[in-house]
Scaffold this motif. Structure first.
Motif, PDB file in Angstrom:
ATOM      1  N   ASP A 131      25.573 -23.518  20.150  1.00  0.00           N
ATOM      2  CA  ASP A 131      27.139 -22.914  19.511  1.00  0.00           C
ATOM      3  C   ASP A 131      27.741 -24.096  19.824  1.00  0.00           C
ATOM      4  O   ASP A 131      28.702 -23.894  20.765  1.00  0.00           O
ATOM      5  CB  ASP A 131      27.274 -21.670  20.221  1.00  0.00           C
ATOM      6  N   GLU A 132      27.431 -25.477  19.365  1.00  0.00           N
ATOM      7  CA  GLU A 132      28.271 -26.564  19.741  1.00  0.00           C
ATOM      8  C   GLU A 132      28.161 -27.359  18.527  1.00  0.00           C
ATOM      9  O   GLU A 132      27.504 -27.243  17.730  1.00  0.00           O
ATOM     10  CB  GLU A 132      27.529 -27.222  21.217  1.00  0.00           C
ATOM     11  N   PRO A 133      29.220 -28.628  18.655  1.00  0.00           N
ATOM     12  CA  PRO A 133      29.537 -29.156  17.473  1.00  0.00           C
ATOM     13  C   PRO A 133      28.262 -29.659  16.815  1.00  0.00           C
ATOM     14  O   PRO A 133      27.985 -29.722  15.529  1.00  0.00           O
ATOM     15  CB  PRO A 133      30.566 -30.230  17.842  1.00  0.00           C
ATOM     16  N   ASP A 134      27.615 -30.528  17.418  1.00  0.00           N
ATOM     17  CA  ASP A 134      26.522 -31.378  16.972  1.00  0.00           C
ATOM     18  C   ASP A 134      25.506 -30.274  16.458  1.00  0.00           C
ATOM     19  O   ASP A 134      24.855 -30.686  15.664  1.00  0.00           O
ATOM     20  CB  ASP A 134      25.936 -32.322  18.045  1.00  0.00           C
ATOM     21  N   ALA A 135      25.285 -29.234  17.182  1.00  0.00           N
ATOM     22  CA  ALA A 135      23.897 -28.247  16.658  1.00  0.00           C
ATOM     23  C   ALA A 135      24.548 -27.597  15.519  1.00  0.00           C
ATOM     24  O   ALA A 135      23.550 -27.471  14.630  1.00  0.00           O
ATOM     25  CB  ALA A 135      23.840 -27.489  17.873  1.00  0.00           C
ATOM     26  N   ILE A 136      25.733 -27.281  15.345  1.00  0.00           N
ATOM     27  CA  ILE A 136      26.200 -26.720  14.192  1.00  0.00           C
ATOM     28  C   ILE A 136      25.933 -27.463  12.830  1.00  0.00           C
ATOM     29  O   ILE A 136      25.612 -27.019  12.020  1.00  0.00           O
ATOM     30  CB  ILE A 136      27.646 -26.103  14.426  1.00  0.00           C
ATOM     31  N   ARG A 137      26.322 -28.904  13.225  1.00  0.00           N
ATOM     32  CA  ARG A 137      26.144 -29.634  12.177  1.00  0.00           C
ATOM     33  C   ARG A 137      24.532 -29.790  11.795  1.00  0.00           C
ATOM     34  O   ARG A 137      24.251 -29.717  10.477  1.00  0.00           O
ATOM     35  CB  ARG A 137      26.456 -31.253  12.244  1.00  0.00           C
ATOM     36  N   ARG A 138      23.576 -29.836  12.686  1.00  0.00           N
ATOM     37  CA  ARG A 138      22.292 -30.032  12.608  1.00  0.00           C
ATOM     38  C   ARG A 138      22.021 -28.603  11.889  1.00  0.00           C
ATOM     39  O   ARG A 138      20.751 -28.605  10.961  1.00  0.00           O
ATOM     40  CB  ARG A 138      21.558 -30.138  13.896  1.00  0.00           C
ATOM     41  N   TYR A 139      22.390 -27.682  12.231  1.00  0.00           N
ATOM     42  CA  TYR A 139      21.876 -26.237  11.583  1.00  0.00           C
ATOM     43  C   TYR A 139      22.222 -26.381  10.139  1.00  0.00           C
ATOM     44  O   TYR A 139      21.240 -26.047   9.019  1.00  0.00           O
ATOM     45  CB  TYR A 139      22.872 -25.059  12.217  1.00  0.00           C
ATOM     46  N   ARG A 140      23.460 -26.792   9.532  1.00  0.00           N
ATOM     47  CA  ARG A 140      23.691 -26.619   8.229  1.00  0.00           C
ATOM     48  C   ARG A 140      22.777 -27.595   7.459  1.00  0.00           C
ATOM     49  O   ARG A 140      22.342 -27.437   6.540  1.00  0.00           O
ATOM     50  CB  ARG A 140      25.246 -27.536   7.932  1.00  0.00           C
ATOM     51  N   ARG A 141      22.370 -28.685   7.886  1.00  0.00           N
ATOM     52  CA  ARG A 141      21.628 -29.897   7.263  1.00  0.00           C
ATOM     53  C   ARG A 141      20.343 -29.255   7.329  1.00  0.00           C
ATOM     54  O   ARG A 141      19.483 -29.386   6.408  1.00  0.00           O
ATOM     55  CB  ARG A 141      21.597 -31.161   8.129  1.00  0.00           C
ATOM     56  N   ALA A 142      19.843 -28.516   8.440  1.00  0.00           N
ATOM     57  CA  ALA A 142      18.197 -28.171   8.733  1.00  0.00           C
ATOM     58  C   ALA A 142      18.017 -26.703   7.731  1.00  0.00           C
ATOM     59  O   ALA A 142      16.991 -26.749   6.930  1.00  0.00           O
ATOM     60  CB  ALA A 142      18.053 -27.634   9.953  1.00  0.00           C
ATOM     61  N   VAL A 143      19.175 -25.970   7.476  1.00  0.00           N
ATOM     62  CA  VAL A 143      19.082 -24.716   6.679  1.00  0.00           C
ATOM     63  C   VAL A 143      19.249 -24.839   5.318  1.00  0.00           C
ATOM     64  O   VAL A 143      18.476 -24.292   4.579  1.00  0.00           O
ATOM     65  CB  VAL A 143      19.687 -23.580   7.414  1.00  0.00           C
ATOM     66  N   THR A 144      20.406 -25.488   5.061  1.00  0.00           N
ATOM     67  CA  THR A 144      20.883 -25.604   3.609  1.00  0.00           C
ATOM     68  C   THR A 144      19.833 -26.206   2.573  1.00  0.00           C
ATOM     69  O   THR A 144      19.523 -25.380   1.837  1.00  0.00           O
ATOM     70  CB  THR A 144      22.039 -26.174   3.466  1.00  0.00           C
ATOM     71  N   GLY A 145      19.556 -27.272   3.073  1.00  0.00           N
ATOM     72  CA  GLY A 145      18.364 -27.766   1.952  1.00  0.00           C
ATOM     73  C   GLY A 145      16.989 -27.253   2.321  1.00  0.00           C
ATOM     74  O   GLY A 145      16.147 -27.421   1.318  1.00  0.00           O
ATOM     75  N   ALA A 146      16.566 -26.654   3.169  1.00  0.00           N
ATOM     76  CA  ALA A 146      15.313 -26.405   3.470  1.00  0.00           C
ATOM     77  C   ALA A 146      14.868 -24.839   2.884  1.00  0.00           C
ATOM     78  O   ALA A 146      14.120 -24.108   3.180  1.00  0.00           O
ATOM     79  CB  ALA A 146      14.953 -26.212   4.958  1.00  0.00           C
ATOM     80  N   GLY A 147      15.792 -24.460   1.962  1.00  0.00           N
ATOM     81  CA  GLY A 147      15.488 -23.372   1.288  1.00  0.00           C
ATOM     82  C   GLY A 147      16.455 -22.065   1.454  1.00  0.00           C
ATOM     83  O   GLY A 147      16.518 -21.036   0.539  1.00  0.00           O
TER      84      GLY A 147
END
Length: 475
Positions: free
Chosen positions: A393-409
């Protein structure tokens, strides 16, 4: 940087937005469109009693430090005793409370680069109007300013609930809880907020633990059901889930070593349950029965409609001495590797397409976002990918979450909305604001790459803040 600069609290209006000027301009507009939308908090730990009784907060330390393991754990790592922060202390004097705040300020450097710094500075500036950055020299001055503020009616819990723009907030509650503070709120004609209990049965689903039999006795007492048999355990759980739903609950919450859920045949379930009640069950048998219990919770969810949330794979109370001295939930929990695809397959095979079932999966293991959770949510209509939780629950991980989840289905529409998961009431606005800023930055990138139009981006931002939490938690 001069010494005077060090003493000033720098809370920049563009904090966390992209540094590239073109994207920052887009992100400003996106963030501006949602920054004042209501806060929806479907999973947290703020006590309902605070809002039911609406008593003033006692002091800055018990409000901002003692209950917040995010704050405490880094101080502990820096050599500060948890006892000196009030953790587990029943007789903590005014001077000890003031000294705890001094310890926080003296160690403020430890929070550089962490989300705690962002949250805490936002609280100081936006809620209390404090312009000083915490230092050892000004600790007492900041403490006194906060103490003076929380003594006023404007800083009582209900007033802050309205000031923060909270639309809905959920607590986390033991299945045996009588929910009297939720009842008090529901029957109070002067209260128009929404506070819901959450059914948290973890301890009652771990039959190989020493405390389990006593808990199951209590479960039988409060439900009025004989829990001497497996069938009795099921009936008692159904009874308590119904009680919670009658008191406004919208979800159940589950956290075990793994997310396993697999049904046992009736005879084996009854056999293992009898061994557990006799105190003779092995660890391996306990895991098998626990996974059956979790499966039964999912089956119950298809009937009562409570959203099922899971956040597994944490080694709880890693430091035995801290557990013994201060109790659970003091920051001594450490993530472990998670595996979802095989573990939840029996559950999703049985209920994944059930029209009344919804499952929100959280993880602290970022490797499973694109490999496991996003593909699941991209197929099963029941599955949502939970927002970054706890250590991510921190800035870089939240950004990674969006990139990892959004385009992966999963896209945006199969995610949960932000989850603050906090006992620190005053940090709730800062945590949600952080999420909105970071999402604005990510969505701005998609606009800048011409993957979204500005109208689509604005609509997406609104969905992330309001539509998704309402949808994922059936609000």
């Amino acid at each position: 940087m001069t010494n005077s600069d060090n003493d000033v609290l720098h809370v920049h209006p563009d904090r966390l937005l992209p540094s590239e000027p073109g994207l920052r301009k887009i992100a400003r507009e996106l963030y501006g469109s949602v920054k004042d939308l209501p806060i929806i908090s479907p999973h947290g730990h703020v006590p309902a009693q605070w809002l039911a009784d609406d008593v003033p907060f006692e002091d800055p330390t018990s409000l901002l430090i003692t209950p917040d393991h995010y704050v405490n754990r880094l101080l502990h790592a820096s050599g500060v005793s948890l006892a000196d922060l009030g953790v587990g202390q029943t007789d903590f004097s005014d001077e000890q409370k003031r000294n705890a705040f001094r310890l926080l300020c003296a160690n403020w450097k430890a929070y550089r680069g962490t989300p705690v710094k962002f949250w805490f500075e936002s609280e100081l500036a936006d809620i209390f109007g404090i312009e000083l950055a915490p230092t050892e020299a000004n600790a007492d001055a900041i403490y006194d300013q906060i103490a003076a503020a929380i003594a006023t009616p404007e800083f009582r819990p209900r007033a802050l609930y309205k000031k923060f723009g909270i639309e809905f907030i959920a607590t986390t509650d033991d299945p045996a809880d009588d929910l009297r503070f939720h009842e008090k709120l529901a029957s109070d004609p002067t209260w128009d907020g929404k506070v819901a209990p959450t059914f948290r049965p973890d301890k009652y689903l771990e039959p190989a633990t020493p405390s389990w039999n006593g808990l199951i006795d209590t479960l039988g007492e409060v439900s009025g059901v004989d829990t001497g048999t497996y069938a009795g355990w099921v009936a008692a759980m159904e009874n308590r889930r119904a009680f919670f739903k009658d008191h406004g609950a919208v979800s159940s919450d589950h956290s075990h070593r793994d997310p396993g859920a697999a049904k046992l045949d009736a005879a084996e379930a009854e056999r293992l349950y009898a061994k557990a009640r006799a105190g003779e069950i092995t660890s391996e048998e306990g895991d098998a029965l626990r996974r059956d219990f979790v499966f039964q919770q999912a089956r119950m969810a298809t009937e009562d409609g409570l959203v099922m949330t899971m956040h597994p794979a944490v080694f709880r109370n890693h430091h035995a001495d801290s557990l013994e001295k201060y109790g659970a939930d003091v920051g001594g929990d450490i993530p472990i590797q998670a595996e979802f695809t095989r573990n939840v397959q029996p559950l999703l095979s049985a209920f994944g397409t059930h029209p009344n079932f919804q499952l929100v999966l959280f993880t602290i293991d970022e490797t499973v976002f694109s490999r496991e959770l996003a593909p699941m949510a991209g197929f099963y209509p029941s599955v949502f990918v939970g927002a970054p939780w706890w250590f991510i629950d921190e800035p870089d991980a939240i950004r990674r979450y969006r990139r990892a989840v959004t385009g992966a289905g999963a896209g945006f529409g199969r995610t949960s909305g932000f989850i603050d998961d906090t006992r620190a009431f005053l940090s709730i606005p800062a945590r949600h604001d952080m999420s909105r800023r970071l999402d604005a930055g990510y969505v701005a990138e998609l606009v800048g790459e011409h993957r979204l139009t500005m109208d689509e981006a604005l609509d997406t931002m609104h969905d992330l803040v309001v539509t998704q939490p309402r949808k994922a938690f059936k609000l």
